[in-house]
Design a protein around this motif. Sequence first.
Motif, PDB file in Angstrom:
ATOM      1  N   ILE A   1       0.817  -1.211   0.000  1.00  0.00           N
ATOM      2  CA  ILE A   1       0.000   0.000   0.000  1.00  0.00           C
ATOM      3  C   ILE A   1       0.854   1.266   0.000  1.00  0.00           C
ATOM      4  O   ILE A   1       0.418   2.338  -0.401  1.00  0.00           O
ATOM      5  CB  ILE A   1      -0.959  -0.011   1.216  1.00  0.00           C
ATOM      6  N   ASN A   2       2.140   1.156   0.451  1.00  0.00           N
ATOM      7  CA  ASN A   2       3.009   2.331   0.558  1.00  0.00           C
ATOM      8  C   ASN A   2       3.789   2.605  -0.717  1.00  0.00           C
ATOM      9  O   ASN A   2       4.662   3.459  -0.730  1.00  0.00           O
ATOM     10  CB  ASN A   2       3.984   2.151   1.719  1.00  0.00           C
ATOM     11  N   GLY A   3       3.505   1.897  -1.799  1.00  0.00           N
ATOM     12  CA  GLY A   3       4.227   2.145  -3.040  1.00  0.00           C
ATOM     13  C   GLY A   3       5.362   1.152  -3.217  1.00  0.00           C
ATOM     14  O   GLY A   3       5.851   0.546  -2.260  1.00  0.00           O
ATOM     15  N   LEU A   4       5.785   0.989  -4.468  1.00  0.00           N
ATOM     16  CA  LEU A   4       6.792  -0.017  -4.797  1.00  0.00           C
ATOM     17  C   LEU A   4       7.963   0.638  -5.518  1.00  0.00           C
ATOM     18  O   LEU A   4       7.885   0.950  -6.706  1.00  0.00           O
ATOM     19  CB  LEU A   4       6.178  -1.109  -5.677  1.00  0.00           C
ATOM     20  N   VAL A   5       9.015   0.904  -4.782  1.00  0.00           N
ATOM     21  CA  VAL A   5      10.294   1.319  -5.337  1.00  0.00           C
ATOM     22  C   VAL A   5      11.291   0.263  -4.885  1.00  0.00           C
ATOM     23  O   VAL A   5      11.575   0.138  -3.691  1.00  0.00           O
ATOM     24  CB  VAL A   5      10.712   2.715  -4.854  1.00  0.00           C
ATOM     25  N   LEU A   6      11.818  -0.499  -5.836  1.00  0.00           N
ATOM     26  CA  LEU A   6      12.473  -1.756  -5.469  1.00  0.00           C
ATOM     27  C   LEU A   6      13.815  -1.942  -6.163  1.00  0.00           C
ATOM     28  O   LEU A   6      13.856  -2.312  -7.336  1.00  0.00           O
ATOM     29  CB  LEU A   6      11.551  -2.927  -5.808  1.00  0.00           C
ATOM     30  N   PRO A   7      14.939  -1.706  -5.471  1.00  0.00           N
ATOM     31  CA  PRO A   7      16.216  -2.177  -5.990  1.00  0.00           C
ATOM     32  C   PRO A   7      16.258  -3.709  -5.874  1.00  0.00           C
ATOM     33  O   PRO A   7      16.014  -4.261  -4.803  1.00  0.00           O
ATOM     34  CB  PRO A   7      17.247  -1.524  -5.062  1.00  0.00           C
ATOM     35  N   LEU A   8      16.538  -4.389  -6.962  1.00  0.00           N
ATOM     36  CA  LEU A   8      16.550  -5.859  -6.997  1.00  0.00           C
ATOM     37  C   LEU A   8      17.849  -6.305  -7.644  1.00  0.00           C
ATOM     38  O   LEU A   8      18.164  -5.903  -8.775  1.00  0.00           O
ATOM     39  CB  LEU A   8      15.334  -6.369  -7.787  1.00  0.00           C
ATOM     40  N   LYS A   9      18.600  -7.140  -6.936  1.00  0.00           N
ATOM     41  CA  LYS A   9      19.912  -7.558  -7.429  1.00  0.00           C
ATOM     42  C   LYS A   9      20.030  -9.068  -7.434  1.00  0.00           C
ATOM     43  O   LYS A   9      19.385  -9.761  -6.640  1.00  0.00           O
ATOM     44  CB  LYS A   9      21.024  -6.942  -6.567  1.00  0.00           C
ATOM     45  N   VAL A  10      20.913  -9.574  -8.320  1.00  0.00           N
ATOM     46  CA  VAL A  10      21.187 -11.000  -8.450  1.00  0.00           C
ATOM     47  C   VAL A  10      22.689 -11.197  -8.343  1.00  0.00           C
ATOM     48  O   VAL A  10      23.475 -10.388  -8.855  1.00  0.00           O
ATOM     49  CB  VAL A  10      20.654 -11.548  -9.792  1.00  0.00           C
ATOM     50  N   GLY A  11      23.097 -12.288  -7.674  1.00  0.00           N
ATOM     51  CA  GLY A  11      24.519 -12.579  -7.581  1.00  0.00           C
ATOM     52  C   GLY A  11      24.783 -13.878  -6.861  1.00  0.00           C
ATOM     53  O   GLY A  11      23.864 -14.578  -6.414  1.00  0.00           O
TER      54      GLY A  11
END
Length: 551
Positions: free
Chosen positions: A153-163
């Motif tokens: 509900i608070n919004g979606l700002v998403l750093p997403l990383k793979v490693g």
Amino acid sequence: MMNYLLVWLLVLVTGIAHAQPVLRYSDTSQLVEIGSYAQYFEDKTNQLTHQQVAGLPTGQFLNNSDKILNLGFSTSRIWLKFTIQNQTPEPLYAILEAQDIDLIDAYVVGADTTYFLETGGLRPFENRYFGVNSTVLYLGRQPRQIYIALKDINGLVLPLKVGAIQPLMRKVYGETLINAFVIGVMVLITLFGFFMFLSLGDRTYLLYALHVLFSTLTLLSFEGYLSDLLWREMPYMNNSINSSLIRLSTLLTSIAFSIAFLNLREMLPQIYRAFLGMGGLAIVILVAKLIGVQEAEMLFNISVLLTFLAFLAVGFWLYRRGFRPARFYLLGWGIYIVEVLLVILTIFNLLSFDHFFTYYGYQIGAVFQATLLTFALMDRINTLRQEARDAQDLAIRRMEENEKLVAEQNRLLEKELQQEKSNPNGELQQLLKAIREEREKVRKIPIATMEGVLLFPVSDIVRVEAMGSYANVFFTNRQKLMASRSLAEFEQQLSEHDNFFKVHKSHLVNLNYITKYVRGEGGVLFMEDGSEVDVARRVKPDFLRKMGLDN
């Protein structure tokens, strides 16, 4: 033929537009940001299963061109789709660097592992791959496609990383150290605030301690530590209501602290009412958010930023007016606001989360703010103590002058009594009258301060200014003293002295030290110490009669 070519070109362009970008991972020492490799689909029904989403045609998904996933505010469930090729022998992991997302559904399809996982803040803590605050997904050695559904509900700002595991653990360990340091500092500052409140009884320190406490809880909420440390068995406690109430409490305590620290109620009553209005507006916006108004979260963030900017403006104005403790107040809020602005710029994709000062923006701002506000409060204590010492020095000098005056009066009295008296009673009465007048000048009143109860001659007091439950006393040597009593108590204590008059609800003045009166709606007094005091309209007639200016 031409129509056939146009159709063929349209199909080709459409296919290229919807082609899934492929992430090829090759460096096991690095975590790779994969936001720009994502395609997304909005499930407005919130009911599609992971198998149904995986079976959707490619054309149903839209490409994301931004490095950081910024999906805005939506009541729908957003599905992300990634295609990954692992060119290393090590298994891969994905880490979601926003730890407070409500609901996360992950569907991993690979040659060596295929599974579906339901996790997130509102899901059982045991669902997490690692038992820590960060959300980590195991992708296996040969992942093909990943589907991740998000809802918050608070919004979606998403750093997403793979490693691989090594850079992943380095990332989690580094974040834990930084957060532990910040939280430790803020807990110590909170305890200091409560201790100062219990020691001095000044509610400013209580409001300060509460503000730092709620700032700490806000950080713990953002970083997922509340569920990790306090209620692993109660995931429903991570709901948006609790998170919003914590942030609202942080804002309201910051307003209450600023009002008390800057003494806005007495010094700037209009600004005081404006701050109360800002707090009321934030409460209304939060209620709107809780009943489902989608834009309320952004409005709340804007109201918070405007309130903090108002703190900065008022603090700067008071510092220019000579309120010395406001310098650390300005620095604290200034750094905090800069960091908040950096975070906002990252939300709008104008800055990258990869920078230390943006990724840890809230932590940096919160710890600097709490530390510098501590300095401001200590500076306030030192200022009050210096004022008390200056006033005490003045009291000692007046005491010495009093002793000299008494000795001189006794000498003159003895001399007069030894002389021939043609009219002894009349001359003696005149002498005694002069003695009484001189003694009245050095008559003292007790004033309770932080250093104890001090005695001051009434004739040295130029004016008394209200400071809430305290009062500032200004003396003829241009020194001032904060007294632990209200203006009403001073008014009662000085009522037997005809030369004191309450010209305003915040000012009691010594009429003997008025140098000029400028007429107006109420009028303005110019005092010998260089200060200007407004005369309230309601007391103007009585003041003019007192001064003999009513004719």
